[in-house]
Design a protein around this motif. Structure first.
Motif, mmCIF file in Angstrom:
data_model
loop_
_atom_site.group_PDB
_atom_site.id
_atom_site.type_symbol
_atom_site.label_atom_id
_atom_site.label_comp_id
_atom_site.label_asym_id
_atom_site.label_seq_id
_atom_site.Cartn_x
_atom_site.Cartn_y
_atom_site.Cartn_z
ATOM 1 N N CYS A 1 0.837 -1.203 0.000
ATOM 2 C CA CYS A 1 0.000 0.000 0.000
ATOM 3 C C CYS A 1 0.872 1.252 0.000
ATOM 4 C CB CYS A 1 -0.922 -0.030 1.211
ATOM 5 S SG CYS A 1 -2.350 1.070 1.093
ATOM 6 N N GLU B 1 -10.173 -2.445 4.714
ATOM 7 C CA GLU B 1 -9.849 -1.032 4.862
ATOM 8 C C GLU B 1 -9.225 -0.720 6.211
ATOM 9 O OE1 GLU B 1 -10.080 0.924 2.437
ATOM 10 O OE2 GLU B 1 -11.308 -0.223 1.061
ATOM 11 N N HIS C 1 -6.586 3.396 1.554
ATOM 12 C CA HIS C 1 -6.591 2.316 0.569
ATOM 13 C C HIS C 1 -6.697 2.903 -0.832
ATOM 14 C CE1 HIS C 1 -7.643 -1.387 -1.511
ATOM 15 N NE2 HIS C 1 -7.341 -2.042 -0.412
#
Length: 466
Positions: A122, A286, A302
């Protein structure tokens, strides 16, 4: 340098405390009273032994940083608001920029490395989104490293310090002193070390070093001396990530291997390609709990579909509604709570429509909404919102500034509504934690201590016992 060593004001900007210091200057917290917003001011003073030529070169580099960052319309790059040259001391230069709240990736690595694979992916996607945009300028950062990356309270990875960035359409060579090599040895590409041509693929090599460190706990080359590190970057292959952390798997191991290729042409063609290869490792949920991220690890926003879009030729980039959010914060700081409330609520609704759960960004928005409700007289709804935020705030570390401020606001609101015993218990627990995390001299601790003293007097006069 203490605050007394500089003026309290720089132009119209009111200085507060120093929040950072580096090779190019210092960064101070400040406030713009005209626009009613908090900012950061980066300033540089010439060295006492500097010649006029040295001073002008440093100012030129500093001014270039402001001009470069002003061209970057991306939520992962701090916004530049103003640039000021001191009318009295002409060698002093100031950049007024967006104030950021969060933790540097260096501090996160020190606390949590090795990082979860999904969190690393991420973070990598955030950085690739920035590098995709900067590559379209075209621009090379040349010093991408954990100390120059911040994860904000809103969950964004921000790339800082473009002071040695090289614009590829002009005169970057004039800003680098003869005989020096810009960058940090542990994250420098072989071509930088050998004083070769830098390209966007040079930043991809540094990105590979950063991702390697997140996954393993240290950079690919971590020798004690800079010359040894540089030698290994140029001539020695790194130990594969998978050999040091088997659960990384073949595909992610190959991506790191490709990013750390010695020759630029052997690396991925673009940050957009790296972003796409990282996508399959993104977290499915999330929230941190959904992925088993360590408690206290900062939550990352996210990535949505816009993150995967290549910038257009007009240099437009995904804004993630940052303009609206910044407008709301400006209205909030200026006391226009009704208008701020509307914008915060719109942003919160859009996050809900995208399926974003109780992330740090969502909690902050709810906290801002609760404060706006208080100012607008919706006290019952504000209390309910604060209680919801505090119940969901288990995802935050106990010393998180937002969490501490929310607890204080909740306690003070209980006090103002006459629920004195409840307020007392809330503020006593908060005061104990503030002493532990901020110390007795902190302004936040002092505010809560003063509120407790007032409460004690009221409780005694009313013969109520907490």
């Amino acid at each position: 340098m203490s605050l007394s060593d500089v003026r309290r004001y720089i132009g119209r900007y009111e200085l507060a405390e120093r929040i950072g210091k580096g090779g190019m200057g210092q960064v101070w917290a400040a406030r713009d009273p005209e626009l009613g917003r908090h900012v950061a001011i980066k300033l540089i003073h010439p060295r006492d032994d500097a010649t006029r030529t040295d001073t002008e070169a440093r100012i030129a580099r500093f001014r270039r940083e402001a001009q470069v960052m002003a061209r970057l319309a991306h939520p992962g790059v701090p916004q530049i608001y103003d640039i000021v040259r001191d009318p009295v001391r002409g060698e002093d230069l100031y950049i007024v920029m967006q104030r950021l709240y969060g933790s540097t990736l260096r501090d996160i690595c020190a606390a949590f490395a090795p990082l979860p694979i999904s969190w690393t992916a991420c973070l990598g996607v955030h950085l690739c989104s920035v590098l995709t945009h900067t590559g379209s300028v075209p621009l090379v950062h040349r010093d991408l490293k954990p100390a120059n990356i911040m994860v904000t309270d809103e969950g964004l990875a921000m790339v800082l310090d473009f002071g040695i960035a090289a614009l590829l359409d002009g005169d970057q060579s004039t800003l680098t002193p003869a005989g020096s090599t810009p960058g940090t040895p542990k994250y420098m590409s072989p071509e930088q070390i050998q004083a070769g041509e830098v390209t966007p693929r040079s930043d991809l090599y540094a990105l590979g070093c950063v991702l390697y460190e997140l996954l393993v706990g240290e950079p690919p080359f971590n020798q004690d001396h800079a010359h040894a590190v540089q030698f290994h970057h140029v001539y020695e292959p790194p130990v594969p990530v998978q050999a040091r952390r088997p659960e990384v798997g073949d595909e992610l191991n190959l991506l790191i291997h490709d990013l750390l290729a010695k020759h630029p042409e052997d690396r991925p063609a673009s940050a957009q390609e790296v972003l796409a290869r990282l996508a399959r490792f993104l977290p499915r949920g999330e929230t941190a709990a959904a992925e088993g991220w360590p408690r206290g690890l900062r939550i990352l926003l996210h990535p949505g579909p816009a993150w995967f879009t290549t910038p257009t030729t007009t240099n437009d980039a995904p804004t993630l509604h940052q303009d609206r959010l910044q407008q709301a914060d400006t209205l909030f700081d200026g006391g226009e709570y009704a208008r701020a409330y509307t914008l915060y609520q719109e942003h919160l609704t859009e996050l809900a429509d995208r399926g974003v759960g109780e992330s740090k960004e969502v909690l902050r928005l709810r906290g801002q909404l609760a404060y706006c409700m208080t100012k607008l007289g919706e006290v019952t709804q504000a209390l309910e919102t604060y209680e919801h935020v505090l119940k969901a705030a288990e995802i935050l570390p106990p010393d998180d500034p937002f969490l501490l401020a929310t607890r204080r606001r909740h306690g003070l609101l209980l006090h103002s509504t006459g629920r004195l015993v409840e307020a007392f218990h809330v503020l006593v627990a908060l005061h104990r934690d503030l002493l532990q995390h901020l110390g007795t001299e902190s302004p936040e601790t002092a505010r809560v201590r003063d509120a407790l003293n007032r409460l004690r007097r009221q409780l005694r006069s009313g013969r109520q016992q907490p």
